[in-house]
Design a protein around this motif. Structure first.
Motif, PDB file in Angstrom:
ATOM      1  N   UNK A  87      -1.320  -1.014 -15.621  1.00 44.53           N
ATOM      2  CA  UNK A  87      -0.555  -0.265 -14.668  1.00 44.53           C
ATOM      3  C   UNK A  87      -1.357   0.921 -14.165  1.00 44.53           C
ATOM      4  N   UNK A  88      -1.437   1.071 -12.872  1.00 43.18           N
ATOM      5  CA  UNK A  88      -2.115   2.231 -12.296  1.00 43.18           C
ATOM      6  C   UNK A  88      -1.212   2.846 -11.256  1.00 43.18           C
ATOM      7  N   UNK A  89      -1.031   4.133 -11.310  1.00 45.73           N
ATOM      8  CA  UNK A  89      -0.233   4.771 -10.271  1.00 45.73           C
ATOM      9  C   UNK A  89      -1.101   5.746  -9.494  1.00 45.73           C
ATOM     10  N   UNK A  90      -0.855   5.824  -8.240  1.00 42.53           N
ATOM     11  CA  UNK A  90      -1.637   6.757  -7.440  1.00 42.53           C
ATOM     12  C   UNK A  90      -0.696   7.769  -6.812  1.00 42.53           C
ATOM     13  N   UNK A  91      -1.255   8.911  -6.506  1.00 40.26           N
ATOM     14  CA  UNK A  91      -0.422  10.021  -6.071  1.00 40.26           C
ATOM     15  C   UNK A  91      -0.177  10.006  -4.576  1.00 40.26           C
ATOM     16  N   UNK A  92      -1.196   9.662  -3.844  1.00 41.04           N
ATOM     17  CA  UNK A  92      -1.028   9.690  -2.389  1.00 41.04           C
ATOM     18  C   UNK A  92      -1.526   8.388  -1.804  1.00 41.04           C
ATOM     19  N   UNK A  93      -1.275   8.209  -0.540  1.00 39.13           N
ATOM     20  CA  UNK A  93      -1.574   6.922   0.077  1.00 39.13           C
ATOM     21  C   UNK A  93      -2.945   6.882   0.744  1.00 39.13           C
ATOM     22  N   UNK A  94      -3.779   7.849   0.451  1.00 40.61           N
ATOM     23  CA  UNK A  94      -5.092   7.871   1.088  1.00 40.61           C
ATOM     24  C   UNK A  94      -5.920   6.669   0.657  1.00 40.61           C
ATOM     25  N   UNK A  95      -6.809   6.249   1.542  1.00 45.47           N
ATOM     26  CA  UNK A  95      -7.670   5.122   1.210  1.00 45.47           C
ATOM     27  C   UNK A  95      -8.496   5.457  -0.032  1.00 45.47           C
ATOM     28  N   UNK A  96      -8.883   6.698  -0.160  1.00 46.75           N
ATOM     29  CA  UNK A  96      -9.658   7.150  -1.312  1.00 46.75           C
ATOM     30  C   UNK A  96      -8.963   6.817  -2.626  1.00 46.75           C
ATOM     31  N   UNK A  97      -7.726   7.232  -2.725  1.00 44.25           N
ATOM     32  CA  UNK A  97      -7.085   7.064  -4.027  1.00 44.25           C
ATOM     33  C   UNK A  97      -6.692   5.616  -4.235  1.00 44.25           C
ATOM     34  N   UNK A  98      -6.466   4.916  -3.156  1.00 49.27           N
ATOM     35  CA  UNK A  98      -6.189   3.486  -3.262  1.00 49.27           C
ATOM     36  C   UNK A  98      -7.427   2.778  -3.816  1.00 49.27           C
ATOM     37  N   UNK A  99      -8.569   3.120  -3.270  1.00 48.41           N
ATOM     38  CA  UNK A  99      -9.830   2.563  -3.754  1.00 48.41           C
ATOM     39  C   UNK A  99     -10.023   2.856  -5.227  1.00 48.41           C
ATOM     40  N   UNK A 100      -9.778   4.103  -5.531  1.00 48.90           N
ATOM     41  CA  UNK A 100      -9.992   4.557  -6.904  1.00 48.90           C
ATOM     42  C   UNK A 100      -9.123   3.737  -7.858  1.00 48.90           C
ATOM     43  N   UNK A 101      -7.872   3.617  -7.489  1.00 48.59           N
ATOM     44  CA  UNK A 101      -6.950   2.881  -8.352  1.00 48.59           C
ATOM     45  C   UNK A 101      -7.325   1.416  -8.466  1.00 48.59           C
ATOM     46  N   UNK A 102      -7.598   0.787  -7.349  1.00 52.65           N
ATOM     47  CA  UNK A 102      -7.949  -0.626  -7.385  1.00 52.65           C
ATOM     48  C   UNK A 102      -9.216  -0.845  -8.199  1.00 52.65           C
ATOM     49  N   UNK A 103     -10.165   0.045  -8.031  1.00 56.01           N
ATOM     50  CA  UNK A 103     -11.412  -0.211  -8.743  1.00 56.01           C
ATOM     51  C   UNK A 103     -11.205  -0.005 -10.240  1.00 56.01           C
ATOM     52  N   UNK A 104     -10.289   0.862 -10.603  1.00 54.41           N
ATOM     53  CA  UNK A 104      -9.974   0.967 -12.028  1.00 54.41           C
ATOM     54  C   UNK A 104      -9.454  -0.374 -12.549  1.00 54.41           C
ATOM     55  N   UNK A 105      -8.601  -0.992 -11.767  1.00 54.58           N
ATOM     56  CA  UNK A 105      -8.048  -2.272 -12.207  1.00 54.58           C
ATOM     57  C   UNK A 105      -9.118  -3.355 -12.267  1.00 54.58           C
ATOM     58  N   UNK A 106      -9.891  -3.443 -11.227  1.00 56.10           N
ATOM     59  CA  UNK A 106     -10.922  -4.470 -11.186  1.00 56.10           C
ATOM     60  C   UNK A 106     -11.900  -4.268 -12.341  1.00 56.10           C
TER      61      UNK A 106
END
Lengths: 339, 339
Positions: B101-120
């Motif tokens: 499970x990963x949650x992100x704080x804002x909808x910026x592409x930056x944090x989306x990338x960060x979260x997805x790459x954590x999962x990958x």
DNA sequence: CCATAGGTTGTTATCGATAACAAGCGATCC
DNA sequence: GGATCGCTTGTTATCGATAACAACCTATGG
């Protein structure tokens, strides 16, 4: 367009491209100090150009650390659970852990075992149990012995760390508030029977009443749901001398208020109500709900902090059993009035 | 008491105890058909007596499958998110996956990338994106290309599967209900601007009004919070000719109702209100909230089902882009009245 | 000018399992 | 009665990284 990459690039590939050994790549990626700057540079570039991503599985296998922490929780879809989990996830991310999540449906030892063993099997480094169960089983204890763990809510047996909220104090705050306002006949709608929270809140309520020399009526059990609060309200609303109710959760308080209102008793004029949690909707209750705030996100963070430090010490073997209690805060709105 | 086991038992240990090879142990544990019953028995016993547990990390390394699915979501502690996640977790568990499970704080592409790459990086087999963002970035797309994924809420670009709820239809249901009751001046409190849900609900609202030949007032934007609903209520409550409001979430509806009530306009006598979600507290609103139910747990389950089947086909390579829409349901309570 | 220390890099073994191949063996078939 | 088949089991290579050790090279000191 999407070409199927036959295989993700491995360390070997990066090493080859950069003209170094795999070990050196590993060193660069782990920020080891003893690497020549240009080598470091070259490796970084090679990795970037290949879109290389370190394989966490392989690392975990050889290092024995997965950097995953497991969370086991009840599958109630309440605000509080979610807030807790978000707190856990944030702090975990900040400390480089990822979070694996297991929810169980009931509090039986069976399903607790099942859930825990799923986490252990998955290879988590540590476990946060956000489960309010009282008892447990030998099997559960042995599972919890395999992996460091921190308990939220429940004092699970093994010499575990606990990150908790002072439930007794919270209940006392709520009840004292009612006493200060002149109430003398204060009832309690509790959570379900085998929850530690329920017990703690009952204790706090009872304590407060007794130290004020007031009579302690029987508690009425609910199940945290608004519907159960409603049912309790249908009972209490019919008792003319009840002027105040301390409800063990905001959601139940919503239900209770609805019920007594329907029975023609006004809140707070006829009956004062205090909840616990301070959910987002509490201010938008009719009337706005007086409640005791539970800083759940903070509790989640604390749990991760403790687990992390425990994991750190784990190597050395220190194992004191510290408990960090978080102080509750009373939020006065309009659902309570002076008698 | 707690003796420190120097090392968890491995397959080799079990094999030795049972007097067979490691491979045979592996076969027994994977339920391969061709193993002599007594051998099977012996291995099982040895495993049990050692308290052996299969090492998921090692399995993942060699098989290339981790049996973990990743979920990325916004870190709002809303009721709906939690319900969704519980649905996902249940179905995942039933199919033998664990959930990271990963949650992100804002909808910026930056944090989306960060979260997805954590999962990958964590090596998940597939990803469920429960993120309502519209746009995205090249980096995000490339991450989503590395791993099969299913989107809830948002039509993310890559040829992804989508498990969704028919938002437009839901909005239309709500508005048509108001129209049937004779309302002609129906306003809308929407979600935040860049959410797909917001757009879809606005569209549905507009469609319904237009096909009824009614005028379309400007929408008012909120942020899903009860507080923002309250603010909208302070505005709409001052406009005497507003007799009905369709609010894009139940939580905002709670806020709105509180505000207009405080301004002296009764619900539903003066103003009718319809929400979306059917949160647990909806029946306990004052007055009980008419709303459109979102079957979130079901949506979560669907998402896992699709991801699972996608993971199955992945081997073969089939990749059609099916979308499964779930039908909404109108729940009529007392916050709407006939004009 | 050689010995030693320390920084830099490479080699080999290992983590715990599974895949792929190989071998042994009794039964069946002609 | 010999060849083939299929069941059962074992052997070896491999997944992708890191730990531990070894080797090399460059300074520094005596």
């Amino acid at each position: 367009m999407a070409q199927k990459p036959s295989r993700a690039p491995s360390m070997r590939d990066v090493a080859q491209l950069a003209g170094v050994s795999a070990q050196t790549v590993s060193r660069v990626l782990s920020d080891h100090p003893n690497v020549q700057p240009d080598t470091r540079q070259a490796v970084r570039e090679a990795a970037r150009s290949l879109g290389y991503r370190r394989n966490a599985t392989a690392r975990a296998l050889v290092t024995g650390r997965s950097n995953m922490i497991g969370v086991i929780t009840l599958s109630t879809s309440s605000y509080s659970r979610m807030t807790l989990i978000v707190g856990i996830e944030r702090e975990a991310a900040a400390r480089g852990y990822s979070v694996t999540f297991v929810s169980i449906t009931d509090l039986s030892a069976r399903s607790l075992e099942e859930g825990l063993s799923r986490l252990v099997a998955q290879g988590v480094d540590g476990i946060i149990t956000a489960i309010p169960l009282q008892g447990s089983s030998a099997e559960v204890e042995s599972l919890l012995n395999e992996v460091p763990s921190v308990a939220i809510d429940s004092p699970l047996p093994a010499g575990q760390q606990v990150a908790a909220f002072d439930q007794v104090h919270a209940a006392r705050l709520a009840v004292e508030h009612l006493i200060e306002r002149g109430h003398t006949n204060i009832w309690h709608v509790a959570g379900p029977q085998d929850w530690v929270e329920s017990d703690a809140r009952i204790t706090g309520w009872r304590d407060a009443l007794e130290s004020a020399g007031l009579q302690v009526p029987p508690e009425i059990y609910g199940d945290w749901s608004a519907a159960s609060g409603y049912r309790a309200g249908l009972i209490l609303g019919r008792m003319p001398d009840v002027t105040a109710v301390f409800v063990a959760s905001d959601e139940m308080a919503f239900g209770l208020i609805k019920a007594v209102t329907e029975l023609g008793r006004a809140v707070p004029e006829d009956i004062s109500v205090v909840g616990i949690d301070d959910i987002e909707l509490a201010p938008y209750c009719t009337p706005p709900l007086t409640t005791v705030r539970q800083p759940l996100e903070e509790i989640g963070r604390h749990a991760v902090q403790q687990l992390d430090s425990e994991l750190g010490e784990h190597a050395q073997g220190g194992s004191r059993n510290q408990t960090r209690l978080i102080t509750p805060e009373l939020i006065v709105r309009s659902s309570t009035s002076t008698r």
